[in-house]
Design an enzyme around this catalytic site. Structure first.
Site, PDB file in Angstrom:
ATOM      1  N   CYS A 179       9.166 -39.238  -8.293  1.00  0.00           N
ATOM      2  CA  CYS A 179       7.807 -39.752  -8.391  1.00  0.00           C
ATOM      3  C   CYS A 179       7.047 -39.661  -7.070  1.00  0.00           C
ATOM      4  O   CYS A 179       5.943 -40.152  -6.949  1.00  0.00           O
ATOM      5  CB  CYS A 179       7.815 -41.187  -8.905  1.00  0.00           C
ATOM      6  SG  CYS A 179       8.773 -42.309  -7.868  1.00  0.00           S
ATOM      7  N   LYS A 203       0.826  -1.205   0.000  1.00  0.00           N
ATOM      8  CA  LYS A 203       0.000   0.000   0.000  1.00  0.00           C
ATOM      9  C   LYS A 203       0.862   1.257   0.000  1.00  0.00           C
ATOM     10  O   LYS A 203       0.658   2.172  -0.792  1.00  0.00           O
ATOM     11  CB  LYS A 203      -0.932  -0.024   1.214  1.00  0.00           C
ATOM     12  CG  LYS A 203      -1.823   1.194   1.282  1.00  0.00           C
ATOM     13  CD  LYS A 203      -2.759   1.151   2.467  1.00  0.00           C
ATOM     14  CE  LYS A 203      -3.920   0.239   2.158  1.00  0.00           C
ATOM     15  NZ  LYS A 203      -4.990   0.282   3.114  1.00  0.00           N
ATOM     16  N   ARG A 239      -3.410   2.912   8.791  1.00  0.00           N
ATOM     17  CA  ARG A 239      -3.707   1.606   8.169  1.00  0.00           C
ATOM     18  C   ARG A 239      -2.461   0.753   8.038  1.00  0.00           C
ATOM     19  O   ARG A 239      -1.365   1.268   7.839  1.00  0.00           O
ATOM     20  CB  ARG A 239      -4.255   1.797   6.757  1.00  0.00           C
ATOM     21  CG  ARG A 239      -5.572   2.486   6.667  1.00  0.00           C
ATOM     22  CD  ARG A 239      -5.843   2.748   5.182  1.00  0.00           C
ATOM     23  NE  ARG A 239      -6.815   3.801   5.011  1.00  0.00           N
ATOM     24  CZ  ARG A 239      -8.105   3.571   4.770  1.00  0.00           C
ATOM     25  NH1 ARG A 239      -8.545   2.356   4.664  1.00  0.00           N
ATOM     26  NH2 ARG A 239      -8.931   4.583   4.633  1.00  0.00           N
ATOM     27  N   TYR A 280      12.801 -34.669 -15.075  1.00  0.00           N
ATOM     28  CA  TYR A 280      11.339 -34.581 -15.041  1.00  0.00           C
ATOM     29  C   TYR A 280      10.815 -34.766 -13.630  1.00  0.00           C
ATOM     30  O   TYR A 280      11.535 -35.221 -12.737  1.00  0.00           O
ATOM     31  CB  TYR A 280      10.709 -35.634 -15.969  1.00  0.00           C
ATOM     32  CG  TYR A 280      10.830 -37.040 -15.416  1.00  0.00           C
ATOM     33  CD1 TYR A 280       9.845 -37.554 -14.572  1.00  0.00           C
ATOM     34  CD2 TYR A 280      11.944 -37.822 -15.686  1.00  0.00           C
ATOM     35  CE1 TYR A 280       9.977 -38.816 -14.019  1.00  0.00           C
ATOM     36  CE2 TYR A 280      12.083 -39.078 -15.137  1.00  0.00           C
ATOM     37  CZ  TYR A 280      11.092 -39.565 -14.304  1.00  0.00           C
ATOM     38  OH  TYR A 280      11.223 -40.797 -13.733  1.00  0.00           O
ATOM     39  N   ARG A 296      -3.655  -1.671  -6.159  1.00  0.00           N
ATOM     40  CA  ARG A 296      -2.789  -2.848  -6.028  1.00  0.00           C
ATOM     41  C   ARG A 296      -3.155  -3.823  -7.134  1.00  0.00           C
ATOM     42  O   ARG A 296      -4.244  -3.710  -7.709  1.00  0.00           O
ATOM     43  CB  ARG A 296      -2.955  -3.503  -4.659  1.00  0.00           C
ATOM     44  CG  ARG A 296      -4.375  -3.943  -4.385  1.00  0.00           C
ATOM     45  CD  ARG A 296      -4.520  -4.463  -2.960  1.00  0.00           C
ATOM     46  NE  ARG A 296      -5.924  -4.677  -2.651  1.00  0.00           N
ATOM     47  CZ  ARG A 296      -6.405  -4.804  -1.435  1.00  0.00           C
ATOM     48  NH1 ARG A 296      -5.618  -4.728  -0.401  1.00  0.00           N
ATOM     49  NH2 ARG A 296      -7.683  -5.002  -1.224  1.00  0.00           N
ATOM     50  N   GLY A 317      -8.099  -7.253   4.936  1.00  0.00           N
ATOM     51  CA  GLY A 317      -8.922  -7.336   6.135  1.00  0.00           C
ATOM     52  C   GLY A 317      -8.294  -8.070   7.307  1.00  0.00           C
ATOM     53  O   GLY A 317      -8.943  -8.268   8.325  1.00  0.00           O
ATOM     54  N   SER A 329      14.714 -42.721 -10.315  1.00  0.00           N
ATOM     55  CA  SER A 329      13.518 -41.953  -9.981  1.00  0.00           C
ATOM     56  C   SER A 329      13.501 -41.828  -8.465  1.00  0.00           C
ATOM     57  O   SER A 329      13.477 -42.837  -7.756  1.00  0.00           O
ATOM     58  CB  SER A 329      12.265 -42.677 -10.477  1.00  0.00           C
ATOM     59  OG  SER A 329      11.126 -41.997  -9.989  1.00  0.00           O
ATOM     60  N   HIS A 334     -15.828  -9.283   2.047  1.00  0.00           N
ATOM     61  CA  HIS A 334     -14.760 -10.129   2.580  1.00  0.00           C
ATOM     62  C   HIS A 334     -14.844 -11.550   2.016  1.00  0.00           C
ATOM     63  O   HIS A 334     -13.865 -12.107   1.517  1.00  0.00           O
ATOM     64  CB  HIS A 334     -14.869 -10.165   4.111  1.00  0.00           C
ATOM     65  CG  HIS A 334     -13.877 -11.074   4.755  1.00  0.00           C
ATOM     66  ND1 HIS A 334     -14.186 -12.363   5.101  1.00  0.00           N
ATOM     67  CD2 HIS A 334     -12.583 -10.885   5.059  1.00  0.00           C
ATOM     68  CE1 HIS A 334     -13.120 -12.921   5.623  1.00  0.00           C
ATOM     69  NE2 HIS A 334     -12.127 -12.052   5.614  1.00  0.00           N
ATOM     70  N   MET A 358      -5.535  -7.228   9.108  1.00  0.00           N
ATOM     71  CA  MET A 358      -4.923  -6.413  10.168  1.00  0.00           C
ATOM     72  C   MET A 358      -5.811  -5.213  10.481  1.00  0.00           C
ATOM     73  O   MET A 358      -6.829  -5.002   9.851  1.00  0.00           O
ATOM     74  CB  MET A 358      -3.534  -5.988   9.729  1.00  0.00           C
ATOM     75  CG  MET A 358      -2.547  -7.138   9.799  1.00  0.00           C
ATOM     76  SD  MET A 358      -0.919  -6.666   9.275  1.00  0.00           S
ATOM     77  CE  MET A 358      -1.113  -6.505   7.541  1.00  0.00           C
TER      78      MET A 358
HETATM   79  C1  PEP Z   1       7.892 -42.656  -2.858  1.00  0.00           C
HETATM   80  O1  PEP Z   1       8.295 -43.287  -1.879  1.00  0.00           O
HETATM   81  O2  PEP Z   1       8.094 -41.448  -3.024  1.00  0.00           O
HETATM   82  C2  PEP Z   1       7.113 -43.355  -3.895  1.00  0.00           C
HETATM   83  C3  PEP Z   1       6.792 -42.758  -5.017  1.00  0.00           C
HETATM   84  O3  PEP Z   1       6.685 -44.595  -3.596  1.00  0.00           O
HETATM   85  P1  PEP Z   1       5.443 -44.924  -2.652  1.00  0.00           P
HETATM   86  O4  PEP Z   1       4.762 -43.643  -2.306  1.00  0.00           O
HETATM   87  O5  PEP Z   1       4.603 -45.866  -3.424  1.00  0.00           O
HETATM   88  O6  PEP Z   1       6.141 -45.559  -1.490  1.00  0.00           O
END
Ligand code: PEP
Ligand code: MG
Length: 889
Positions: free
Chosen positions: A842, A26, A96, A862, A349, A105, A775, A465, A107
């Site tokens: 993963c 602000k 303010r 990835y 803003r 809203g 992975s 709000h 604070m």
């Molecule tokens: C992990 O451990 O991150 C994984 C992908 O395997 P899970 O969650 O199946 O143990």
């Protein structure tokens, strides 16, 4: 000496728009607006540094602040030609908050500061309006007593009510100057009775009180909750803005309003906003009176618009909003006041918006030449994008509309009615879905709003709000639903037809139309074409990280592909063993007493597995699919209850005690660290042999019969040693070679490791001698690096997060310093052996934006996440790449 206060006024400002960290959002924007020549009431900003110091030094201010404040007050008096505490020409100010990130809203604010028994006379003299002056005075006492002194708000509110009752009137506006003057006396008496001291009259003392209250409100409960929800660090602190008051409540040629330069719900390009005649700023946002629209665009309400009532001010406002949008190159949320036909800008803003609006505004602004594609990508927040990927109401489904309000925040939500934030929170703790129904919401309700599926309010406009907060949360919300009468006492509401809806009854909200429906209405999948597709094409242009999906079924695989996944990063094969016939064959395998018995049972599973892989490969066509071999301990496949065990004994033709003995034998005290992962594959190699055979057969068949190029990636879970990886790879290669030989088809495939243990990271160079990819299973890696159970930490983890013992829940967002370092070590050592080693993750972190950006920075290839998170992950990956680019300059 450090400078703690920055002045703005008369077209000049000591600060500017780039000083958000020091002046708060602000303060920085007030300085910027002043400097570009907009009509901003003069004032000054006390920096966030003072807030930080205040908390560091036991709520004491830096020594030099007092003198600096005096100087700036004197400057303000000079600029306004008014004097603080003057009987003839008093200066009144607002006080303010204003943090670096907007916290609407959350604070405290104090208005009309500078009034006392003497100055009120000066105000009457200046304005010739005793009613206005005493109204401002009594409001000030109420606000100060509540906000600064923490007095129960109802104590003074009750006196006001009694006064109205005695006079036989309904509205505050029906009280005259004499009534209000009496109220001031009564309020002060009550104040003294309650707090044991006179209401202060020295304006400077009052000012310090208000400044202290605003800094103090940085640590109030709702601000803390809001910061947690929005990842705002506590050490940022808030600034305090002290600004000359302008009045929107001095008569019918005065007004106050809030507007957006574009529609914040849809992103459509038209000036959009609301105002109230003869009202003070907070009245619009508080949702107490129903505001009027500023113009008639976009299906505005029938009430007279600002354009009709005050055309000159409206035209001036339109010019200013055009200028602001060009200047800031983003959609603005502005607050204005008109005092006796003169327009003042109180705030601008970047406007909060729904995900849908964020995308439309970003894509439109690229087309308008205002911003670049890269900026457009950065304008849409990954966590917000999730809103669009979830279902909305099926337009073809039958529905019974019971009431209609304003469509404040889009999406659809069904749930049982609750009437308080506490009940909403309690229900969510029991995993029950609820819709929170309130007259209006206030910042105190934030925890209940977070817990509810959707919010319905009887009062309030599109900038109330409830509307503002839910839009930020991406939560469905209908406001201003005057069709309903809410009775908190009886825990029910009625609609215009007089039907009663009680606590626990199910309703559905449509936040895009404002409709409220009886029961639960079915939903449909989101539309990901149009502007969404345009933006995502830019996202893919700038992201470097691949985004795969964790998918165990052809249906999941299809969703993933539709959402733009680059492949599958994890097929958890165990999920394939649970349905119908399969679980029986699986149990047979577990119960078998020798290799032959196991092989017999596995032979029954083989064709089912082959078909599963085949179907997933078909869905993913030419995209890579990573399949993890069996991971969980075998006892997870056995029934736990006596009745089921008896059933199993009968099917297996085995005495019940024997079944029980086997189950008991398989029981482990600590199964997560027990006989699971590739340890199963080592001790029962025939299980993995069967899985590898099924995978390679499915891939060969598709290559031979359909001309596909399937390159299966076979992942070994929980690998901890060189020997494990080496033997598993050797054996998988042997099985694959046999299959290819038998079928006369040659395909490419890869064998790699799921890296889920610190040891695996440390010896990653050895593992990579055999593993062709890594992975990171960051769920297990978090568990094993912290020594923190995935299953048993639910009870105490929230305590750790609440008390800042952990920065956040490490199972949600990767712990970059510890677990993240493990991943880094694993990558570096793995690539030392195999420079082109393909590396991904993963675990659940693969769908969490901050973690994704981290994985980009440390050079992963990835991430893999749940199919519905794929677009979120793609966007986060692009943010990671673009932020890095910006840093490098
Ligand atoms: C992990 O451990 O991150 C994984 C992908 O395997 P899970 O969650 O199946 O143990
Ligand atoms: Mg795991």
């Amino acid at each position: 000496m450090a400078k703690f206060i920055y002045f703005f006024g008369e077209g000049k400002a000591e600060g500017n728009g780039n000083m958000r960290e020091l002046l708060g959002g602000k303060g920085a924007n007030l300085a910027e607006m002043t400097a570009i020549g907009l009509p901003v009431p003069p004032g000054f900003t006390i920096t966030t540094e003072v807030c930080t110091e205040f908390y560091k030094n036991n709520r004491n201010y830096p020594a030099s602040l007092k003198a600096e404040l005096q100087e700036n007050l004197a400057h303000l008096e000079k600029v306004t030609g008014k004097k603080f505490g003057d009987e003839k020409n008093p200066l009144l100010v607002s006080v303010r908050s204003g943090a670096r990130a907007s916290m609407p809203g959350m604070m405290d604010t104090v208005l009309n500061l500078g009034l006392n028994d003497k100055t009120v006379k000066g105000l009457i003299e200046k304005t010739g309006d005793p009613r206005f002056a005493y109204d401002a005075y009594r409001r000030f006492i109420q606000m100060y007593a509540d906000v600064v002194m923490g007095m129960d708000r109802d104590l003074l509110e009750n006196i006001l009510e009694e006064c109205k009752q005695a006079k036989g009137v309904q509205a505050d506006t029906e009280l005259d100057a004499e009534d209000l003057k009496k109220l001031v006396v009564l309020f002060k008496e009550k104040y003294k009775e309650t707090l044991g001291q006179e209401f202060p009259s020295d304006p400077v003392e009052l000012l310090w009180g208000a400044i202290g209250a605003v800094f103090g409100s940085w640590m109030n409960h709702r601000a803390i909750v809001y910061r947690k929800l929005n990842n705002i660090p506590a050490d940022w602190g808030t600034a305090v803005n002290v600004q000359a008051m302008v009045f929107g409540n001095m008569g019918d040629d005065c007004a106050t309003g809030v507007a957006f330069t574009r529609n914040p719900a849809t992103g459509e390009k038209y000036f959009y906003g609301e105002f109230l005649i003869n009202a003070q700023g907070e009245d619009v946002v508080a949702g107490i009176r129903t505001p009027q629209p500023i113009n008639k665009e976009g299906g505005a309400s029938d009430l007279p618009s600002l354009q009709e009532v005050m055309p000159e001010s409206y035209d001036q406002l339109v010019k200013i909003k055009d200028l602001l949008e060009k200047h800031y190159r983003d959609m603005q949320d502005i607050e204005f006041t008109i005092e006796k036909k003169k327009l003042f800008m109180l705030q601008t803003r970047n406007g909060k918006r729904t995900a849908r609006a964020a995308i439309k505004v970003a894509v439109d602004m690229v087309k308008e030449g205002l911003i670049s594609e890269k900026e457009a990508v950065l304008r849409v927040s990954p966590s917000q994008l999730g809103q669009l990927l979830h279902p909305s109401l099926d337009p073809k489904a039958p529905k019974e509309v019971i009431a209609k309000g304003l469509p404040a925040s889009p999406g659809a939500a069904s749930g049982a009615i609750v009437f308080s934030a506490e009940d909403a929170e309690a229900a969510a703790a029991e995993k029950r879905k609820v819709v929170l129904v309130r007259l209006e919401t206030s910042p105190e309700d934030i925890h209940g709003m977070d817990a509810a599926q959707g919010i319905l309010t009887a009062r309030g406009g599109m900038t109330s709000h409830a509307a503002v907060v839910t839009r930020g949360m991406g939560k469905c919300c209908v406001v201003g639903c005057s069709d309903i009468k809410v009775d908190y006492q009886k825990k029910q509401f009625s609609n215009r037809q007089g039907e009663i809806f009680k606590e626990g009854d199910i309703i559905t909200l449509n936040g895009s139309t404002g409709e409220v429906m009886r029961g639960a209405v079915p939903t449909i999948q989101p539309d990901i074409t149009g502007d969404f597709a345009t933006l995502m094409a830019w996202v893919d242009k700038y992201k470097k990280l691949g985004v795969r999906a964790n998918a165990d079924t052809p249906k999941d695989a299809r969703v993933a592909r539709n959402f733009g996944a680059d492949g599958i990063g994890l097929v958890r094969t165990e999920h394939m063993f649970f349905q119908g016939e399969r679980i029986r064959a699986m149990r047979e395998m577990i119960m078998a007493e020798d290799i032959e018995g196991r092989q017999k049972a596995l032979a029954k599973i083989l064709p089912m597995q082959r078909q599963d892989y085949y179907d997933i490969f078909v869905e993913m066509k030419d995209l890579p699919v990573m399949i993890r071999l069996l991971d969980p301990p075998l006892n997870e496949f056995l029934p736990q209850e006596d009745r089921e065990m008896a059933e199993l004994a009968e099917i297996m033709g085995m005495p019940l005690p024997k079944v029980k003995a086997i189950a008991e034998h398989l029981h482990e005290n600590n199964p997560m660290l027990g006989h699971r992962g590739c340890r199963l594959g080592m001790t029962f190699p025939e299980i993995y042999d069967m899985q590898v055979q099924a995978i390679i057969e499915a891939a060969c068949e598709l290559t031979r019969d359909k001309g596909f190029t399937v390159v299966p990636e076979i992942m070994m879970p929980l690998v901890a040693t060189y020997n494990e990886m080496h033997l598993l790879k050797e054996r998988a290669d042997k099985v694959a070679a046999e299959v290819m030989e038998r079928l006369g088809v040659k395909i490419k495939y890869m064998v790699g490791a799921c890296v889920e243990l610190p040891r695996t990271c440390l010896i990653a160079d050895r593992i990579a001698e055999d593993a062709e990819f890594f992975s990171f299973g960051t769920n297990d890696l978090t568990q094993t690096t912290y020594g923190l159970s995935r299953d048993d930490s639910g009870d105490f983890l929230p305590f750790y997060v609440e008390h800042n013992l952990y920065e956040h829940n490490p199972f949600i967002s990767i712990d970059q310093t510890g677990v993240g370092e493990m991943v880094k070590i694993g990558c570096e050592r793995g690539r030392k052996t195999r420079p082109n080693l393909k590396i991904g993750i993963c675990g659940e972190h693969g769908g969490e934006p901050e973690s994704i950006k981290f994985f980009h920075r440390i050079g992963l290839n990835y991430v893999s996440c749940s199919p519905f998170r794929v677009p979120v992950a793609r966007l986060a990956a692009a943010h990671g790449a673009l932020e890095e680019e910006m840093k490098k300059g």
